[in-house]
Design an enzyme around this catalytic site. Structure first.
Site, PDB file in Angstrom:
ATOM      1  CE  LYS A 345      -4.325  -1.852   1.591  1.00 57.43           C
ATOM      2  NZ  LYS A 345      -5.430  -1.816   2.394  1.00 57.43           N
ATOM      3  NE  ARG A 380      -8.050  -8.418   0.248  1.00 60.15           N
ATOM      4  CZ  ARG A 380      -7.545  -7.579  -0.792  1.00 60.15           C
ATOM      5  NH1 ARG A 380      -6.410  -6.574  -0.621  1.00 60.15           N
ATOM      6  NH2 ARG A 380      -8.085  -7.634  -1.923  1.00 60.15           N
TER       7      ARG A 380
END
Length: 406
Positions: A345, A380
């Site tokens: 991210k 995840r």
């Protein structure tokens, strides 16, 4: 003579008991003393001053303390937040003492006892539609995006053949779940129709269900997509909106029997990064997730089918994402398994100066190891094998447990 003083850092009662038993102490004595060694801070919101004063007095009498706002003692303010300060043993004693107090404090005692119990015994299993995900070690959710515009791998797995190969690869690398997404939820992403999303994900779910034994999850906030995906073989629904974007989602998941991940976000993917300011970031995220869980329970979704995700990167600034990671343990107060999604991210890229998502593996692995230390149970990720190894190594260090064959 030197007695070699050193600091001991004890996070929980099992670790405290191991230390005491290591001295050769009596097991019954170890059980009694362990709670004294573990300290906890408990935040209470908007407590009437008369109740806050009782809490303060009781904690002081027990040898602990309670932080309150100025003006509480004289009741010159109507309410105050309270931070209870004490060991597990003292907080448990407080629960008993509050049973005889007025002003609704017996109900607080019940809630506090439930909270302390959830911290002592985190959830051991997460149920899907027809599977059981045991949480005796960190579990890895592999990401399979079948979109043209996902921030990290958009377009790579749009065809059925490439998606099947990637799904099989994720399973072979040790994924415990495979999360299939047909709509990008990166910041600024435009929404797609339910029909287009179904066209992307249903053939993959149907084919992958025949090829691998790994449970599948559908990453969607649309109830129609969730319903069809579970019918096609998905075990879980991963809703980034925490049931907020589609009023029929909770009922749909309940009727399907699927497990559910509820995530916190603020605003849609198109708008969520326009305002990332929060007066109390963790407090607001916790309140939102608690509301999502209440909505799920009211719809009839079983407790063991629910997990939470604080939503790293969704409506948060760089500083906000780092704060959530620092304070991740606070999310255990909701009593449900914590899913952490940091993989590749943007906040990692900002910290490390990496503009390309594919360069962010090492930063991702640092957050995975830190997440294990702070009690997250499911991760995840795009890179399953490295993340799995980092998580299992961190878990072995923390727990002293390992499985050479797992």
């Amino acid at each position: 003579m030197s007695y070699s003083p050193r600091i001991l850092w004890v996070e929980d009662e099992p670790a405290a008991r191991r230390l005491i038993l290591g001295l050769g102490s009596d097991p019954a004595g170890a059980a009694r003393m362990a709670g004294k060694m573990v300290r906890r801070l408990v935040h209470l919101k908007d407590v009437p001053c008369r109740s806050a004063n009782i809490l303060k007095q009781e904690m002081l009498a027990l040898g602990g303390d309670a932080a309150v706002a100025r003006g509480t003692v004289g009741c010159s303010i109507p309410v105050t937040d309270v931070i209870l300060i004490g060991s597990l043993k003292k907080l448990r004693q407080l629960c008993v003492r509050l049973g005889d107090q007025p002003f609704g404090l017996p109900a607080l005692a019940t809630d506090l006892a439930r909270l302390l119990s959830s911290l002592d015994a985190p959830p051991a299993v997460l149920l899907g539609r027809s599977c059981r995900l045991h949480l005796d070690r960190p579990r890895i959710m592999g990401v399979l995006n079948v979109t043209p515009d996902s921030f990290s791998d958009g377009g790579r797995f749009r065809s059925l053949d490439s998606a099947l190969r990637q799904g099989a690869a994720l399973a072979a690398e040790g994924a415990d779940l495979i999360d299939i997404g047909g709509e990008s939820t990166r910041p600024g992403a435009a929404a797609v129709s339910a029909e287009e999303e179904l066209d992307r994900v249903l053939p993959i779910i149907e084919a992958l269900r025949r090829e691998v034994d790994t449970p599948l999850s559908i990453d969607t906030y649309k109830s129609s997509v969730a319903r069809a995906a579970v019918a096609a073989g998905a075990e879980f629904v991963n809703d980034i909106s925490g049931l907020q974007f589609d009023s029929a989602m909770a009922r749909t998941v309940a009727e399907s029997g699927a497990g559910l991940f509820v995530m916190h976000t603020r605003g849609s993917p198109e708008t969520m990064q326009q305002d990332t300011r929060y007066p109390d970031l963790v407090g607001e995220v916790l309140a939102s997730l608690e509301s999502s869980l209440a909505q799920a329970r009211a719809a009839g979704i079983g407790e063991e089918k629910l997990a939470i995700d604080p939503g790293i990167g969704f409506g948060k600034s760089l500083e906000g994402n780092l704060e959530i990671l620092r304070r991740l343990r606070e999310f255990h107060s909701l009593g449900r398994p914590v899913l952490l999604g940091t993989s590749r991210k943007g906040f990692i890229g900002k910290v490390l100066g990496q503009s390309a998502p594919g360069e962010r593996l090492f930063g991702t692995l640092a957050t995975v190891a830190l997440g294990v230390e702070r009690g997250a149970q499911i991760f995840r990720v795009h890179d399953v094998r490295p993340a799995r190894e980092a998580a299992l190594m961190a878990w072995a260090v923390l727990s002293g447990e390992h499985s050479e064959q797992d």
